[in-house]
Design a protein around this motif. Structure first.
Motif, PDB file in Angstrom:
ATOM      1  N   SER A 205       0.818  -1.215   0.000  1.00  0.00           N
ATOM      2  CA  SER A 205       0.000   0.000   0.000  1.00  0.00           C
ATOM      3  C   SER A 205       0.850   1.263   0.000  1.00  0.00           C
ATOM      4  O   SER A 205       0.440   2.297  -0.529  1.00  0.00           O
ATOM      5  N   SER A 206       2.045   1.178   0.589  1.00  0.00           N
ATOM      6  CA  SER A 206       2.904   2.366   0.639  1.00  0.00           C
ATOM      7  C   SER A 206       3.365   2.783  -0.750  1.00  0.00           C
ATOM      8  O   SER A 206       3.805   3.915  -0.951  1.00  0.00           O
ATOM      9  N   LEU A 207       3.261   1.869  -1.732  1.00  0.00           N
ATOM     10  CA  LEU A 207       3.687   2.178  -3.097  1.00  0.00           C
ATOM     11  C   LEU A 207       2.641   2.971  -3.886  1.00  0.00           C
ATOM     12  O   LEU A 207       2.833   3.273  -5.052  1.00  0.00           O
ATOM     13  N   ALA A 208       1.539   3.304  -3.218  1.00  0.00           N
ATOM     14  CA  ALA A 208       0.447   4.005  -3.921  1.00  0.00           C
ATOM     15  C   ALA A 208       0.641   5.514  -3.951  1.00  0.00           C
ATOM     16  O   ALA A 208      -0.047   6.203  -4.705  1.00  0.00           O
ATOM     17  N   LEU A 209       1.571   6.046  -3.156  1.00  0.00           N
ATOM     18  CA  LEU A 209       1.631   7.492  -2.969  1.00  0.00           C
ATOM     19  C   LEU A 209       1.950   8.260  -4.248  1.00  0.00           C
ATOM     20  O   LEU A 209       1.203   9.164  -4.641  1.00  0.00           O
ATOM     21  N   SER A 210       3.048   7.917  -4.925  1.00  0.00           N
ATOM     22  CA  SER A 210       3.416   8.671  -6.133  1.00  0.00           C
ATOM     23  C   SER A 210       2.413   8.471  -7.251  1.00  0.00           C
ATOM     24  O   SER A 210       2.144   9.393  -8.030  1.00  0.00           O
ATOM     25  N   ARG A 211       1.849   7.251  -7.351  1.00  0.00           N
ATOM     26  CA  ARG A 211       0.820   6.997  -8.368  1.00  0.00           C
ATOM     27  C   ARG A 211      -0.358   7.946  -8.167  1.00  0.00           C
ATOM     28  O   ARG A 211      -0.843   8.570  -9.112  1.00  0.00           O
ATOM     29  N   GLY A 212      -0.815   8.038  -6.914  1.00  0.00           N
ATOM     30  CA  GLY A 212      -1.955   8.899  -6.615  1.00  0.00           C
ATOM     31  C   GLY A 212      -1.629  10.370  -6.808  1.00  0.00           C
ATOM     32  O   GLY A 212      -2.438  11.132  -7.357  1.00  0.00           O
ATOM     33  N   CYS A 213      -0.418  10.769  -6.382  1.00  0.00           N
ATOM     34  CA  CYS A 213      -0.032  12.183  -6.504  1.00  0.00           C
ATOM     35  C   CYS A 213       0.081  12.601  -7.961  1.00  0.00           C
ATOM     36  O   CYS A 213      -0.207  13.753  -8.299  1.00  0.00           O
ATOM     37  N   ASN A 214       0.502  11.676  -8.837  1.00  0.00           N
ATOM     38  CA  ASN A 214       0.585  12.018 -10.263  1.00  0.00           C
ATOM     39  C   ASN A 214      -0.799  12.021 -10.908  1.00  0.00           C
ATOM     40  O   ASN A 214      -1.123  12.901 -11.709  1.00  0.00           O
ATOM     41  N   LYS A 215      -1.626  11.052 -10.537  1.00  0.00           N
ATOM     42  CA  LYS A 215      -2.977  10.968 -11.104  1.00  0.00           C
ATOM     43  C   LYS A 215      -3.792  12.210 -10.731  1.00  0.00           C
ATOM     44  O   LYS A 215      -4.566  12.723 -11.529  1.00  0.00           O
TER      45      LYS A 215
END
Length: 352
Positions: A205-215
């Motif tokens: 779940s910690s790998l979701a941060l940059s994906r979400g911030c870019n989206k």
């Protein structure tokens, strides 16, 4: 929101653990590649998903390749090993993380020129591209070091009666406010935030941060501007809520994606096990096809090499080549390129 974040993270982790081994590994590779691709997009660094996936695989399999992003990818693999996480305690620890996360991707003129951080002034410009300055980073370097050390003290204080996820959101904003580097602040902040998020949410779940911030890039950058504005005077509720919303929305998307891929993989397994063209062959041929199916649904790159298939199936390269040729003749798999050749399941196999 914190409660929802915990529920979704637990669901994602549970679904991930139910995956077969190859799909699990491919999902991790894709997660890291997607994370790095998105953080590169946010920072304006040119890269392709294919390039990052290949570099990630090379790093995972310890190939001596000197590919781009190697130190960055290694950092994210360490993030996945919760027992190996060393949380930063001092400013120099932050500088080490920065060097690993940005290795080779920062223009020489933008590299830190102080004892640990920058010694000059840095500005944050309005996201609209007007060139308007919305924030000036902390100055001079002695103050940067002092405030980063205070930030780390706050992040590592287990006695504070503040939920860890809220601390991460506050720390994420404050790192951006300090702005210790000329360039690469965002990717460094997102990596450090991911380290602390892994404590509560788990490493996937910690790998979701940059994906979400870019989206949700506009929403993410606007949240900084709102808290930085003279009217807000650093009031944090708005930023924290936006930070949590981005994490929740991206984790929901990852969950939906994993759920769909798991469902399709189950159907693929049923098809392979009932395929009459494979039923008379040794079981290893069906294993080969199931590995191909996992790769098809969980890997966005070109396919698997003979060396990779040999390692996965525990068979010699010569045996793998013979099996691949037999399945190629049956039009069940296809080959792309040579030296190395990449094998993948024929897309039409699932359309029949």
């Amino acid at each position: 929101m914190i409660s929802e974040l915990f529920i979704i993270s637990k669901e994602l982790d549970s679904r991930y653990r139910e995956l077969p081994n190859i799909a699990r590994k491919q999902f991790i590779i894709e997660c890291i590649a997607e994370e790095l691709y998105n953080t590169n997009e946010l920072e304006g660094i040119r890269s392709t998903r294919e390039e990052i996936v290949r570099s990630t695989k090379d790093t995972l399999f310890n190939r001596k390749s000197k590919k781009r992003f190697e130190s960055m990818i290694s950092s994210y693999f360490r993030l996945l090993d919760l027992d190996d996480i060393a949380y930063p305690r001092t400013s120099k620890d932050v500088r080490k993380i920065y060097d690993n996360i940005t290795g080779g991707e920062i223009d020489p003129q933008d590299l830190p020129d102080g004892e640990v951080f920058r010694k000059g002034i840095a500005y944050v410009l309005k996201q609209s591209g007007t060139g308007k300055v919305v924030h000036q980073g902390v100055f001079p370097e002695t103050k940067i070091i002092n405030l980063i050390d205070k930030l780390l003290q706050f992040m590592n204080d287990e006695q504070l009666d503040i939920p860890n996820v809220i601390k991460v959101a506050v720390g994420h904003y404050y790192f951006g406010y300090i702005h210790p580097f000329y360039d690469g602040n965002g990717r460094t902040a997102r990596f450090i935030s991911s380290m602390y998020l892994a404590k509560d949410l788990g490493n996937i779940s910690s790998l979701a941060l940059s994906r979400g911030c870019n989206k949700y890039k506009s929403k993410y950058l606007e949240a900084f501007e709102i808290s930085n504005s003279i009217r807000s005077r650093g009031e944090m509720n708005s930023f924290i809520e936006t930070f949590l919303e981005i994490m929740i929305d991206e984790l929901k998307a990852m969950n939906a994606e994993l759920k769909e891929k798991s469902y399709l993989l189950d159907i693929a397994a049923q098809k392979i096990n009932s395929d009459t063209s494979l039923s008379h062959l040794p079981k290893v041929f069906r294993d080969f096809m199931f590995v191909m199916a996992q790769n098809y649904f969980f890997d966005s790159s070109s396919g698997l090499t003979v060396a990779e298939l040999s390692n996965i199936l525990g068979k010699s390269p010569a045996t793998v080549r013979k099996m691949a040729k037999y399945l190629l003749d049956l039009s069940l798999v296809e080959q792309k390129g040579e030296r190395p050749a990449y094998y993948g399941i024929a897309p039409k196999y699932f359309e029949q």
